[in-house]
Scaffold this active site. Structure first.
Site, mmCIF file in Angstrom:
data_model
loop_
_atom_site.group_PDB
_atom_site.id
_atom_site.type_symbol
_atom_site.label_atom_id
_atom_site.label_comp_id
_atom_site.label_asym_id
_atom_site.label_seq_id
_atom_site.Cartn_x
_atom_site.Cartn_y
_atom_site.Cartn_z
ATOM 1 N N GLY A 133 4.749 6.191 -3.847
ATOM 2 C CA GLY A 133 5.993 6.469 -2.768
ATOM 3 C C GLY A 133 6.669 5.264 -2.799
ATOM 4 N N PHE A 134 7.688 5.213 -1.675
ATOM 5 C CA PHE A 134 8.762 4.216 -1.743
ATOM 6 C C PHE A 134 8.123 2.802 -1.506
ATOM 7 C CE2 PHE A 134 11.100 1.905 1.773
ATOM 8 C CZ PHE A 134 11.991 1.367 1.137
ATOM 9 N N ASN B 179 -1.013 11.793 -5.021
ATOM 10 C CA ASN B 179 -1.149 13.186 -5.099
ATOM 11 C C ASN B 179 0.453 13.850 -5.537
ATOM 12 O OD1 ASN B 179 -0.277 13.340 -2.572
ATOM 13 N ND2 ASN B 179 -1.798 14.413 -1.762
ATOM 14 N N THR C 229 -3.719 14.438 6.558
ATOM 15 C CA THR C 229 -3.492 13.419 5.476
ATOM 16 C C THR C 229 -4.033 11.948 5.992
ATOM 17 O OG1 THR C 229 -1.861 14.775 4.628
ATOM 18 C CG2 THR C 229 -2.062 12.700 3.927
ATOM 19 N N ALA D 195 -2.142 0.345 5.704
ATOM 20 C CA ALA D 195 -0.829 0.442 6.331
ATOM 21 C C ALA D 195 -0.818 1.286 7.492
ATOM 22 C CB ALA D 195 0.044 1.130 5.210
ATOM 23 N N TYR E 286 1.452 11.622 15.071
ATOM 24 C CA TYR E 286 1.643 10.578 13.819
ATOM 25 C C TYR E 286 1.178 9.224 14.470
ATOM 26 C CZ TYR E 286 3.587 7.400 10.319
ATOM 27 O OH TYR E 286 3.641 6.611 9.352
ATOM 28 N N LYS F 13 -2.285 7.603 13.310
ATOM 29 C CA LYS F 13 -2.486 6.189 12.708
ATOM 30 C C LYS F 13 -3.324 5.347 13.587
ATOM 31 C CE LYS F 13 -0.998 5.056 9.456
ATOM 32 N NZ LYS F 13 -1.606 5.414 7.916
#
Ligand code: UDP
Length: 354
Positions: free
Chosen positions: A28-29, A50, A113, A135, A167, A171
């Site tokens: 990812g970024f 993935n 996820t 993270a 979200y 988290k």
């Protein structure tokens, strides 16, 4: 599921510091910048991704570097994760479903996820007693406007009927679980909350504002400012962010703690649009977009951009006192420099190849 190991170059390479890092979401970024930085610092690095939102293009330049291994698989594949965790010293858990657009359009994927992925990582880490850095996000603070946010501040969230808050909640479960593993099982866990992070390689595909504005300006299209553009953010260069993450991983006192990582200079989204237009003019030559602001910016109501009754965060500023005290970190790169690098990268990517 089959695990596809793209490359494995062993660990006997010059500069190897004796440590092996496993990075989930490493293409990812942010994960790809972290993969590169850890390799540069002498770590052996294994990246598992993935490729759902990550891009192999982000790490192609690392594939042939000694000590780098890339595994295409899901972190919920227990057999693969068991082996990878057993082989590493420290885990950087970066894999997550991110981006406000994705959160609104596919909340099932976001919740599953984030929650199931973190659970899988912590279970494997606990089996082999490995240090884990998780993270997290500034979304944790919700719509609190009492900025700056410090780590012990209360969270202020909207109702469960608004998927945007899933979200933040997912988290938060990750954070609770990580801290619970630390307190109950003495697993070395460190949590860091990323505020808006920008830089080269970031995709605008999942809604992130800076790469979207930069691409729109280069394409001579009006920049899409959501709402009235008075909402503010602080944008931290990913290279500063990576210094913070690596610094925390190497700080024994950071274990069991939660840290904010972000820049503290606040800018409104409308001013950001103006600054992106200016940067493109400086890097790409004059007048890439109409000079008249009414034509260079298009205001898009939130309900059109996201969903009916969408609630944006009006302000989001980190208090970075804690991380400064623990590892002496603060951001160094200006937004001006970061925007130049992003625009230059996009122009190079669009230039015809010989
Ligand atoms: N935004 C915008 N135009 C875009 C994309 C985003 O005005 O094309 C706004 C968005 O509504 C938010 C800010 O820019 O207020 C930052 O959005 P982003 O998705 O990058 O990060 P967020 O801080 O919302 O997680």
């Amino acid at each position: 599921m089959r695990s596809d190991r793209v490359n494995y170059s062993g660990f006997n390479f010059p500069g190897f510091n004796g440590l092996s890092a496993l990075i989930t979401g490493g293409s990812g970024f942010i994960g790809s910048h972290l993969s590169e930085a850890l390799l540069d610092a002498g770590y052996r690095v294994t990246t598992i991704d993935n490729l759902s939102t990550g891009r192999q293009g982000n790490i192609n330049h690392l594939i042939d570097r000694p000590g780098f291994q890339f595994v295409i698989d899901s972190i919920t594949n227990e057999i693969v994760m068991d082996r990878l965790v057993s082989e590493c010293d420290v885990i950087f858990h970066m894999a997550a479903a991110v981006g406000v657009q994705l959160i609104v359009s596919d909340p099932v994927r976001v919740i599953e996820t984030n929650v199931l992925g973190t659970h899988a990582v912590l279970k494997a880490a606990n089996r082999y007693r490995r240090k884990v850095l998780i993270a997290s996000t500034s979304e944790i603070y919700g719509k609190n406007t009492q900025v700056p946010f410090s780590e012990e501040d209360d969270r202020l969230l909207g109702p469960t009927t608004k998927s945007r808050w899933s979200y933040s909640s997912s988290k938060a479960v990750d954070e609770f679980l990580g801290l619970a593993y630390h307190h109950q099982m003495e697993l070395p866990v460190i949590i860091f909350r990323l505020f808006n992070t920008v830089g080269p390689k970031q995709s605008g595909q999942y809604g992130m504002v800076v790469p979207r504005f930069a691409q729109q300006a280069l394409d001579r299209e009006p920049l899409t400012v959501y709402g009235d553009g008075t909402q503010t953010r602080c944008f931290c260069d990913v290279r500063d962010t990576i210094r913070a993450i690596v610094g925390l991983s190497e700080c024994p006192e950071a274990v069991g703690q939660v840290f904010n990582i972000g820049a503290t200079d606040e800018i409104s989204i409308l001013d950001l649009a103006r600054q992106v237009i200016q940067t493109v003019e400086q890097v790409n030559g004059p007048s890439p977009v109409p000079q008249n602001e009414a034509e260079s910016v298009r205001f898009v109501p939130y309900h059109e951009a996201y969903e009916t009754d969408f609630e944006d965060m009006l302000r989001r500023v980190p208090d970075i006192t804690k991380i400064r005290q623990f590892i002496g970190w603060e951001p160094r790169l200006s937004l001006d420099q970061t925007l130049r690098d992003i625009v230059t990268e996009l122009m190079e990517a669009a230039a015809p190849k010989d």
